[in-house]
Design an enzyme around this catalytic site. Structure first.
Site, PDB file in Angstrom:
ATOM      1  N   ARG A  78     -10.070 -11.529   2.523  1.00  0.00           N
ATOM      2  CA  ARG A  78     -10.909 -12.632   2.044  1.00  0.00           C
ATOM      3  C   ARG A  78     -10.231 -13.985   2.223  1.00  0.00           C
ATOM      4  O   ARG A  78     -10.894 -15.008   2.355  1.00  0.00           O
ATOM      5  CB  ARG A  78     -11.297 -12.386   0.576  1.00  0.00           C
ATOM      6  CG  ARG A  78     -10.143 -12.411  -0.392  1.00  0.00           C
ATOM      7  CD  ARG A  78     -10.490 -11.781  -1.728  1.00  0.00           C
ATOM      8  NE  ARG A  78     -10.597 -10.327  -1.641  1.00  0.00           N
ATOM      9  CZ  ARG A  78     -10.924  -9.538  -2.659  1.00  0.00           C
ATOM     10  NH1 ARG A  78     -11.195 -10.049  -3.836  1.00  0.00           N
ATOM     11  NH2 ARG A  78     -10.982  -8.230  -2.488  1.00  0.00           N
ATOM     12  N   LYS A 120       0.839  -1.192   0.000  1.00  0.00           N
ATOM     13  CA  LYS A 120       0.000   0.000   0.000  1.00  0.00           C
ATOM     14  C   LYS A 120       0.878   1.248   0.000  1.00  0.00           C
ATOM     15  O   LYS A 120       2.059   1.180   0.344  1.00  0.00           O
ATOM     16  CB  LYS A 120      -0.852   0.036   1.281  1.00  0.00           C
ATOM     17  CG  LYS A 120      -1.981  -0.970   1.340  1.00  0.00           C
ATOM     18  CD  LYS A 120      -2.783  -0.794   2.621  1.00  0.00           C
ATOM     19  CE  LYS A 120      -3.880  -1.805   2.758  1.00  0.00           C
ATOM     20  NZ  LYS A 120      -4.950  -1.704   1.746  1.00  0.00           N
TER      21      LYS A 120
HETATM   22  N1  BES Z   1      -8.086  -3.601   4.395  1.00  0.00           N
HETATM   23  C1  BES Z   1      -8.241  -3.310   3.033  1.00  0.00           C
HETATM   24  C2  BES Z   1      -9.551  -2.600   2.704  1.00  0.00           C
HETATM   25  C3  BES Z   1      -9.737  -1.214   3.253  1.00  0.00           C
HETATM   26  C4  BES Z   1      -9.396  -0.117   2.483  1.00  0.00           C
HETATM   27  C5  BES Z   1     -10.282  -1.013   4.487  1.00  0.00           C
HETATM   28  C6  BES Z   1      -9.591   1.153   2.975  1.00  0.00           C
HETATM   29  C7  BES Z   1     -10.483   0.265   4.992  1.00  0.00           C
HETATM   30  C8  BES Z   1     -10.134   1.346   4.222  1.00  0.00           C
HETATM   31  C9  BES Z   1      -8.207  -4.584   2.203  1.00  0.00           C
HETATM   32  O1  BES Z   1      -7.445  -5.610   2.701  1.00  0.00           O
HETATM   33  C10 BES Z   1      -7.636  -4.229   0.864  1.00  0.00           C
HETATM   34  O2  BES Z   1      -6.536  -3.799   0.830  1.00  0.00           O
HETATM   35  N2  BES Z   1      -8.406  -4.421  -0.188  1.00  0.00           N
HETATM   36  C11 BES Z   1      -7.992  -4.128  -1.516  1.00  0.00           C
HETATM   37  C12 BES Z   1      -8.458  -5.253  -2.395  1.00  0.00           C
HETATM   38  C13 BES Z   1      -7.935  -5.178  -3.802  1.00  0.00           C
HETATM   39  C14 BES Z   1      -6.464  -5.435  -3.839  1.00  0.00           C
HETATM   40  C15 BES Z   1      -8.674  -6.215  -4.622  1.00  0.00           C
HETATM   41  C16 BES Z   1      -8.634  -2.811  -1.935  1.00  0.00           C
HETATM   42  O3  BES Z   1      -9.801  -2.585  -1.567  1.00  0.00           O
HETATM   43  O4  BES Z   1      -7.972  -2.018  -2.560  1.00  0.00           O
HETATM   44 ZN    ZN Z   2      -5.380  -5.488   2.112  1.00  0.00          ZN
END
Ligand code: BES
Ligand code: ZN
Ligand code: ZN
Length: 474
Positions: free
Chosen positions: A327, A253
């Site tokens: 997931r 990230k």
């Molecule tokens: N924990 C994050 C989702 C999230 C994002 C929660 C912002 C709270 C605030 C999750 O694990 C994630 O990173 N999801 C990705 C999935 C993608 C790579 C398919 C996302 O939402 O960008």
């Molecule tokens: Zn994530």
């Protein structure tokens, strides 16, 4: 905060007075209407929702705006009362008073006051926000003491969730989360079992283990049990996402994306807070909770994009993105709660996708599932809890996107991200009635709103509580 019902107006209280837009008070016990009319005339305070006016003259009254009377809803009333409590805190009032004209709303009032008084200031060494010491409810009618106790406990369960979710990741490791769940179980009266890597390996939770693989902290499988209705056969299952930190892994990230990721265990915090409230109120239901707690980090031991994992239920998963880790942990937790704990229906709650924030913002949680009747009951609970939901569809064609040519599934599903994430989870629940709540947008607030201060909101505790309590098949 101490709640005193049927109290009388004392000299030391700050009295919170709700004012509808341009309307003088129908019951004016304190003789304030003249003053109020002058404020209306000058346009200083007209009763707009979200506004306040502190009467400097006597320093004993805080008017707060309710907006148009014809447009008022229970949700807006909570927002207004919560905002008034926050304002009273800012004014450093220690003792508040509020006229409750309608016993029916007493529970929601008590709950709102407690939730609004909260601040996460454990790590401030200087001056802290002052907490309200007494909340005095002035009421003529008889009231039910049990209702006050119930809503106090429900608010307390929500604060349990907020405290856990606000705790930074350098303090709250997976083990610390498990230990705190254990301590809360002792305090509130529910059972907690915690298992480390050995058991998780024995259970062949390959998806969960992959996510945990780069971390120095051992993953923990937390199992909670509350048996409030031993004669009833039905058992509810609750699964909470328990990422104590989500760096994204090798699919890293940005700093901006990472800085809020201590909150990636908000789903598990909501489950633990719900157990606290259910147990304290001795709700007649049987509930099992499972949290696959771990940390998504980066190291030479970590999993990689391109890896193929095998989940507990045998399905193979191609890792399209290591940041779609929630997931993976939920897949094994869902399979475990259904297969090993034999729950009759399951709800998972998770800060799962950034796409949920884009779709619904920070006020509304996405709900999906495989049973319309469950979703309907969730909407009923949502009204009671004042925790807003919106359903997204799980049409068959969305599920196509999860196929992979080398493995059974891809953890990266494409757009719309919130739906394809849910569709991934559906592969791990089989025919079991299931609902998924994506709280990525609603678990944290970057500014205060009504009775929700900045930071963790505790979203889900009151929703899950009312859902379980309101289940008629019990
Ligand atoms: N924990 C994050 C989702 C999230 C994002 C929660 C912002 C709270 C605030 C999750 O694990 C994630 O990173 N999801 C990705 C999935 C993608 C790579 C398919 C996302 O939402 O960008
Ligand atoms: Zn994530
Ligand atoms: Zn995550």
């Amino acid at each position: 905060m101490k709640i005193n019902v049927n109290a009388s107006i004392g000299d030391h209280h700050l009295v919170l007075i709700p004012v509808y837009k341009h309307q003088i008070l129908k019951k004016d016990e304190l003789g304030l209407n003249e003053e109020l009319e002058a404020l209306f005339d000058q346009g200083v305070f007209i009763g707009k929702q979200g506004t306040h006016h502190f009467l400097r003259k006597n320093k004993k009254v805080l008017f707060f705006g309710m907006g148009e009377e014809t447009a008022i809803t229970p949700a807006l009333t909570r927002e207004a009362i919560g905002g008034a409590v926050r304002e009273a805190k800012r004014l450093k009032a220690k003792s508040l008073a509020f006229y409750c004209r309608e016993p029916l709303y007493l529970g929601a009032l008590v709950e709102t006051a407690i939730l609004a008084d909260y601040d996460f200031d454990r790590y401030k060494t200087g001056e802290k926000e002052q907490a309200v010491e007494d909340f005095n409810v002035i009421m003529k009618e008889d009231y039910d003491e049990a209702v006050v106790a119930e809503y106090k406990a429900l608010a307390e369960g929500t604060l349990v969730a907020r405290d856990l979710a606000n705790e930074p990741s350098n303090v709250l490791s997976p083990l610390e989360l498990a230990l705190r769940a254990g301590a809360l179980g002792e305090q509130y009266g529910f059972e907690v079992e915690i298992h480390g890597r050995e058991v998780i390996e024995g259970e062949k939770m390959g998806a969960f283990l992959a996510v945990a693989s780069a971390s120095e902290s051992e993953p923990q499988l937390i199992v909670m049990r509350y048996k409030g209705a031993p004669a009833v056969k039905k058992t509810f299952g609750l699964v909470g996402k328990g990422l104590t930190y989500d760096s994204g892994g090798l699919s890293i990230k940005s700093t901006e994306g990472m800085v809020t990721m201590k909150g990636d265990m908000s789903g598990s915090a909501a489950v633990i807070g719900t157990f606290a409230a259910l147990a304290r109120n001795q709700v007649k239901a049987n509930v099992v909770g499972v949290v696959a707690a771990c940390e998504n980090m980066i190291s030479g031991k970590g999993f990689r994009p391109g890896d193929i994992l095998q989940a507990r239920n045998g399905k193979t998963i191609f890792v399209g993105n290591t940041d779609a880790e929630g997931r993976l942990t939920l897949a094994d937790a869902l399979d475990y709660i259904i297969d090993a704990e034999k729950v009759d229906e399951v709800v998972d709650i998770a800060t799962l996708t950034g796409a949920a924030v884009r779709a619904l913002g920070t006020t509304t949680t996405a709900i999906m599932g495989n049973r319309e009747d469950m979703i309907k009951r969730f909407f009923e609970a949502s009204t009671l809890a004042d925790e807003r939901l919106w359903e997204l569809p799980l049409f068959e064609d969305y599920k196509e996107q999860l196929k992979h040519h080398e493995a059974d599934l891809n953890n990266l599903g494409g757009d719309p991200g919130t739906i394809t994430a849910a569709a991934f989870l559906e592969h791990f629940v089989g025919e079991t009635p299931w609902v998924h709540l994506d709280i990525a947008g609603t678990a944290f607030a970057d500014k205060a709103r009504g009775y929700r201060p900045r930071g963790a909101t505790g979203m889900g505790v009151r929703l899950l509580y009312h859902y379980i309590k309101g289940d008629e098949s019990n």
